[in-house]
Enzyme design. Structure first.
Site, PDB file in Angstrom:
ATOM      1  N   ILE A   7      48.054  77.447  41.207  1.00  0.00           N
ATOM      2  CA  ILE A   7      48.470  79.219  41.113  1.00  0.00           C
ATOM      3  C   ILE A   7      48.287  79.548  39.574  1.00  0.00           C
ATOM      4  O   ILE A   7      48.815  79.085  38.483  1.00  0.00           O
ATOM      5  CB  ILE A   7      49.888  79.141  41.335  1.00  0.00           C
ATOM      6  CG1 ILE A   7      50.273  78.520  42.769  1.00  0.00           C
ATOM      7  CG2 ILE A   7      50.507  81.011  41.118  1.00  0.00           C
ATOM      8  CD1 ILE A   7      51.668  78.634  43.130  1.00  0.00           C
ATOM      9  N   GLY A   8      47.241  80.539  39.616  1.00  0.00           N
ATOM     10  CA  GLY A   8      46.729  80.947  38.254  1.00  0.00           C
ATOM     11  C   GLY A   8      47.410  82.327  37.898  1.00  0.00           C
ATOM     12  O   GLY A   8      48.009  83.000  38.651  1.00  0.00           O
ATOM     13  N   VAL A  11      45.052  84.503  40.544  1.00  0.00           N
ATOM     14  CA  VAL A  11      44.887  84.154  41.909  1.00  0.00           C
ATOM     15  C   VAL A  11      45.662  82.811  42.278  1.00  0.00           C
ATOM     16  O   VAL A  11      45.602  82.041  41.265  1.00  0.00           O
ATOM     17  CB  VAL A  11      43.437  84.407  42.491  1.00  0.00           C
ATOM     18  CG1 VAL A  11      42.675  83.332  41.774  1.00  0.00           C
ATOM     19  CG2 VAL A  11      43.372  84.254  43.912  1.00  0.00           C
ATOM     20  N   GLY A  93      48.969  73.888  29.917  1.00  0.00           N
ATOM     21  CA  GLY A  93      48.918  74.275  31.290  1.00  0.00           C
ATOM     22  C   GLY A  93      48.427  73.304  32.085  1.00  0.00           C
ATOM     23  O   GLY A  93      47.416  72.576  31.873  1.00  0.00           O
ATOM     24  N   ASP A  95      46.364  73.749  34.564  1.00  0.00           N
ATOM     25  CA  ASP A  95      44.947  73.625  34.869  1.00  0.00           C
ATOM     26  C   ASP A  95      44.058  73.187  33.811  1.00  0.00           C
ATOM     27  O   ASP A  95      43.144  72.784  34.024  1.00  0.00           O
ATOM     28  CB  ASP A  95      44.722  75.240  35.024  1.00  0.00           C
ATOM     29  CG  ASP A  95      45.146  76.029  33.893  1.00  0.00           C
ATOM     30  OD1 ASP A  95      46.108  75.627  33.121  1.00  0.00           O
ATOM     31  OD2 ASP A  95      44.765  77.151  33.593  1.00  0.00           O
TER      32      ASP A  95
END
Length: 243
Positions: A7-8, A11, A93, A95
């Site tokens: 979940i960025g 999007v 993060g 990501d």
């Protein structure tokens, strides 16, 4: 199969992996995850991982907690297949560390610079010993265009698409060249500096921004749009005993 949920800021991406192979991917709103139920009914999901860089609303939290498979929430306490030397792991993060792991899994024992050109541009470095050393964060493509418009009195909001000159001939081309060329020079500068210190450096480019895969930078060795998802899949497998 593994369900990977990333979940960025812009999007949400949900992917299914069979082993190390990605078999499907869905892009969804990061405020609703409307496709989650359909995706889970389409494939035999065994376990899942979720990484988010935003605060989730109650609806999404309930959706995720209602999954009938074991769910791993990626956080600073999650076991990783690399050594994390970031001084504030609570602020890192998911990501970012996942991208580093996704690259290192493909090329273990190599020094790797990972450039993720999304909402922000992040630069991550993992060394040949599997030590994540950290990274840098700067504004992404759309953020730069919007900043010039929002923090000035008269500069317009310019689209990425259009005439791109080395030197702008009007305000539109001046802004476009300044943003796009500025990003190219920034990225090239990072690569050059890192390669001076690590001559055998491998460079990965990933991200969701259009710039990511439409660049004239010649020093990029590998372009992998799904690097973060691959890294999250590796983390999930590692936490389930697959070394």
């Amino acid at each position: 199969m593994n369900l990977i949920i990333d979940i960025g800021n812009t999007v949400a991406k949900m992917a299914l992996f069979d082993g190390a192979t990605m078999v499907d991917i869905v892009y969804d709103s990061n405020q609703s995850l409307n496709s989650l139920r359909e995706l889970c009914s389409k494939y035999p999901v065994d376990k899942a991982i979720v990484a988010t860089v935003i605060d989730l609303n109650e609806s999404i939290i309930n959706q995720l907690n209602s999954l009938d498979v074991p769910l791993l929430w990626l956080n600073s306490q999650t076991k990783l297949p690399v050594i994390n030397l970031y001084e504030t792991p609570d602020t890192l993060g998911g990501d970012r560390i996942a991208a580093a792991i996704g690259a290192y899994e493909q090329f273990p024992d190599k020094n790797i610079l990972i450039i993720d050109a999304g909402t922000c541009i992040t630069y991550e470095f993992i060394d040949a010993k599997g030590q994540y050393q950290g990274g840098n964060i700067s504004p992404g493509l759309q953020m730069r265009f919007k900043a010039l418009n929002q923090f000035t009195g008269r500069l317009p909001l310019i689209a990425r698409e259009g005439r791109l000159l080395s030197i702008g001939k009007d305000t539109e081309t001046a802004i476009r060249a300044g943003v796009v060329k500025g990003m190219e020079y920034e990225i090239s500068g990072y690569i050059e500096a890192m390669k001076h210190k690590y001559p055998e450096l491998l460079v990965f480019l990933t991200g969701g921004d259009d710039f990511s895969f439409d660049t004239n930078i010649k020093s990029i060795i590998f372009a992998d749009r799904f690097l973060v998802l691959k890294g999250l899949n590796r983390i999930l497998n590692y936490n389930n005993g697959r070394i």
